[in-house]
Design an enzyme around this catalytic site. Structure first.
Site, PDB file in Angstrom:
ATOM      1  N   GLN A   2      -6.928  -1.441   5.101  1.00 33.19           N
ATOM      2  CA  GLN A   2      -8.072  -1.454   6.568  1.00 33.19           C
ATOM      3  C   GLN A   2      -8.375  -1.985   5.904  1.00 33.19           C
ATOM      4  O   GLN A   2      -9.499  -3.347   6.885  1.00 33.19           O
ATOM      5  CB  GLN A   2      -7.643  -0.341   7.741  1.00 33.19           C
ATOM      6  CG  GLN A   2      -6.440  -0.143   8.552  1.00 33.19           C
ATOM      7  CD  GLN A   2      -5.675  -1.320   9.030  1.00 33.19           C
ATOM      8  OE1 GLN A   2      -6.361  -2.266   9.133  1.00 33.19           O
ATOM      9  NE2 GLN A   2      -4.600  -1.269   8.827  1.00 33.19           N
ATOM     10  N   ALA A   4       0.502  -1.459   0.526  1.00 31.79           N
ATOM     11  CA  ALA A   4       0.018  -0.314   0.256  1.00 31.79           C
ATOM     12  C   ALA A   4       1.334   1.033  -0.075  1.00 31.79           C
ATOM     13  O   ALA A   4       0.206   1.932  -0.855  1.00 31.79           O
ATOM     14  CB  ALA A   4      -1.354   0.269   1.155  1.00 31.79           C
ATOM     15  N   THR A   5       2.033   1.028   0.667  1.00 31.53           N
ATOM     16  CA  THR A   5       2.916   2.613   0.258  1.00 31.53           C
ATOM     17  C   THR A   5       2.880   3.109  -0.946  1.00 31.53           C
ATOM     18  O   THR A   5       3.004   4.079  -0.795  1.00 31.53           O
ATOM     19  CB  THR A   5       4.420   2.089   1.447  1.00 31.53           C
ATOM     20  OG1 THR A   5       4.019   1.836   3.208  1.00 31.53           O
ATOM     21  CG2 THR A   5       5.430   3.366   1.209  1.00 31.53           C
ATOM     22  N   CYS A  31       7.807   5.960  18.514  1.00 29.03           N
ATOM     23  CA  CYS A  31       8.253   6.017  19.013  1.00 29.03           C
ATOM     24  C   CYS A  31       9.403   7.094  17.841  1.00 29.03           C
ATOM     25  O   CYS A  31       9.023   6.356  17.249  1.00 29.03           O
ATOM     26  CB  CYS A  31       9.530   5.006  19.244  1.00 29.03           C
ATOM     27  SG  CYS A  31       9.492   4.574  20.850  1.00 29.03           S
ATOM     28  N   THR A  33       9.395  -7.062 -12.776  1.00 26.54           N
ATOM     29  CA  THR A  33       8.785  -8.230 -12.380  1.00 26.54           C
ATOM     30  C   THR A  33       8.197  -8.582 -11.342  1.00 26.54           C
ATOM     31  O   THR A  33       8.106  -8.231 -10.026  1.00 26.54           O
ATOM     32  CB  THR A  33      10.409  -9.532 -11.694  1.00 26.54           C
ATOM     33  OG1 THR A  33      10.934  -8.791 -13.596  1.00 26.54           O
ATOM     34  CG2 THR A  33       9.802 -10.882 -12.404  1.00 26.54           C
ATOM     35  N   ASN A  80      -6.578   3.434  10.329  1.00 29.83           N
ATOM     36  CA  ASN A  80      -5.300   1.985  10.821  1.00 29.83           C
ATOM     37  C   ASN A  80      -5.146   2.234  12.512  1.00 29.83           C
ATOM     38  O   ASN A  80      -5.405   1.008  13.129  1.00 29.83           O
ATOM     39  CB  ASN A  80      -3.753   2.438  10.713  1.00 29.83           C
ATOM     40  CG  ASN A  80      -3.317   3.210  10.124  1.00 29.83           C
ATOM     41  OD1 ASN A  80      -3.748   4.421  10.104  1.00 29.83           O
ATOM     42  ND2 ASN A  80      -2.485   3.590  10.716  1.00 29.83           N
TER      43      ASN A  80
HETATM   44  C1  LIG Z   1       0.122  -0.770   6.848  1.00 30.16           C
HETATM   45  C2  LIG Z   1      -0.710   0.893   5.502  1.00 30.16           C
HETATM   46  C3  LIG Z   1      -0.083   0.884   4.842  1.00 30.16           C
HETATM   47  C4  LIG Z   1       1.158   0.426   4.271  1.00 30.16           C
HETATM   48  O1  LIG Z   1       0.812  -0.654   4.113  1.00 30.16           O
HETATM   49  P1  LIG Z   1       1.930  -1.671   2.871  1.00 30.16           P
HETATM   50  O2  LIG Z   1       1.672  -2.782   2.285  1.00 30.16           O
HETATM   51  O3  LIG Z   1       2.625  -2.123   4.334  1.00 30.16           O
HETATM   52  O4  LIG Z   1       3.413  -0.705   2.233  1.00 30.16           O
HETATM   53  C5  LIG Z   1      -0.816   2.206   4.522  1.00 30.16           C
HETATM   54  N1  LIG Z   1      -1.857   2.455   4.905  1.00 30.16           N
HETATM   55  C6  LIG Z   1      -2.926   2.234   5.753  1.00 30.16           C
HETATM   56  C7  LIG Z   1      -3.833   2.721   6.283  1.00 30.16           C
HETATM   57  C8  LIG Z   1      -2.349   0.508   6.859  1.00 30.16           C
HETATM   58  O5  LIG Z   1      -3.049   0.622   7.134  1.00 30.16           O
END
Ligand SMILES: *Cc1c(COP(=O)(O)O)cnc(C)c1O
Length: 406
Positions: free
Chosen positions: A182, A74-75, A330, A243, A154
């Site tokens: 989420q 998702a990032t 942190c 890939t 989240n």
């Molecule tokens: C975990 C999360 C991400 C990041 O997802 P990754 O697949 O770990 O990069 C982005 N947005 C939300 C709301 C998340 O909970």
């Protein structure tokens, strides 16, 4: 009982469903092909597996398979959507609207956009965590190209009014992007019905493997394009080279299929356990608060503040046995209170005293019973040791106390 290990941090990542693992295994050794190899059967069967997963994932969100771009998570999806739209639609405008309570993957991407000459509005949320729709609409300007609002938060599980936001975007001809990490696979959703044009999500928060995700990009009314952020072989219709992670994608697809069949059952069972946990802790302990709106939230999440108990310290009382998250992050030098909880108007003390419990498909009732017992003990123990709690119980107005500086 004392060596029970309880995992209540499913918003950080979920275990991979064994059924998804089984689906992946043949693609490591028996079927090792590269999905982009067009000239032999190994490539064809890999491509076929990827196409099948694309269908499974598209179906889960109400899209067509051509609208799914595979990413590493998702990032990356958030980056590709926001930076990709910013670069592609530059001539139309440079203004983006988002929320103060977004995930860092969106907020930090927006910060990067600002450095590249973009303009970003970060909308506040109310005490319950909702965006104000009138404020959202008022923030739209002639140069607004994108509204990026997360589906479910989240930290609190709060679900934004996506349909209404979609209607506002439609009315003003602005693209609607959502980080739905989420929500996907846990609650029913349909991108077409909600008017979402781009949506990022990830496999490892819905019982698939880590390191694979997807970005949905609308192909029809409107046909959306994003500028690639990774250049190379032109995979994924030129939007994301590299890939493909065939086993990962197969597991992701299987996880999507399982979500479709199990979602309703899962969510009924898990929300019952969540409600039990919440009700028991609130009955056993004084001064426990639910953070965020209680009705419009994900079925598996509760975020609670235990007044005058420091969350990180509380976690140490059961750290080896129960995995949860605290409302403190942190940073290099200190513990910072969660910016999401602060955006809801919580003071530093209540933010620091919060714990996020995120249950999941594999959470068992005896684990919740154990958690109720451990938390009740832990909070009581910490409050018994706390002079602040003692003062509070004696009726001292803590806000009026002048603390000496050290
Ligand atoms: C975990 C999360 C991400 C990041 O997802 P990754 O697949 O770990 O990069 C982005 N947005 C939300 C709301 C998340 O909970």
């Amino acid at each position: 009982m004392d060596n029970m290990k309880v995992y209540l941090d499913n918003n950080a990542t979920t275990p991979t469903d064994p059924r998804a693992v089984d689906a992946m295994l043949p693609y490591f050794y028996q079927m090792p092909g590269n999905a982009a190899s067009r000239n032999h059967p190994f490539g064809w069967e890999a491509e076929e597996a990827v196409d099948y997963a694309r269908e499974q994932i598209a179906k889960l969100i109400g899209a067509s398979s051509k609208e799914i771009i595979f990413t590493s998570g998702a990032t990356e999806g958030d980056n590709l959507a926001i930076k990709g739209v910013f670069e592609m639609y530059k001539r139309k405008g440079n203004h983006i609207i988002t929320l103060a309570t977004e995930h860092k993957a969106v907020l930090d991407t927006c910060k990067a956009i600002e450095k590249k000459g973009g303009e970003v509005t970060y909308l506040k949320v109310n005490r319950e965590g909702f965006v104000d729709l009138a404020e959202l609409e008022a923030a739209i300007k002639p140069n607004t190209i994108l509204i990026s609002i997360m589906f479910a938060n989240n930290e609190t599980g709060l679900i934004q009014p996506m349909k209404e936001i979609g209607q506002i975007c439609e009315k003003h001809g602005v693209l609607f992007m959502s980080d739905a990490t989420q929500a996907v696979g846990k609650i029913p959703l349909n991108v077409k019905e909600l008017g979402i044009h781009l949506m990022a999500f990830t496999s490892h928060k819905m019982y698939g493997p880590k390191g694979v995700g997807a970005l949905y990009v609308s192909r029809k009314s409107p046909r959306v394009k994003v500028t690639a952020q990774i250049d190379g072989g032109g995979h994924e219709r030129g939007m994301r080279s590299g890939t493909l992670n065939v086993p990962g994608i197969v597991g992701f697809g299987k996880a999507a299929e399982i979500a479709m069949t199990d979602m309703e059952e899962d969510s009924k069972r898990v929300s019952k356990l969540r409600d039990k946990l919440e009700a028991a802790l609130m009955a056993n302990l004084e001064e426990v608060y639910i953070n965020g709106n209680k009705e419009h939230r994900m079925p598996h999440v509760t975020n609670l503040s235990f007044k005058h108990v420091e969350g990180e310290g509380l976690m140490m009382t059961f750290n080896q046995n129960i995995a949860v998250s605290s409302g403190s992050a942190c940073t290099s030098a200190s513990l910072e209170p969660s910016y999401v909880l602060k955006a809801l108007g919580l003071g530093d003390d209540l933010a620091h005293s919060s714990i996020r419990f995120s249950l999941g498909r594999f959470t068992k009732e005896e684990e919740i019973d154990y958690t109720i017992e451990s938390l009740t003990k832990g909070v009581t123990h910490m409050r018994n040791l706390s002079p602040i709690w003692e003062m509070y119980k004696e009726g001292v107005d803590l806000d009026a106390v002048v603390w000496s500086e050290h």
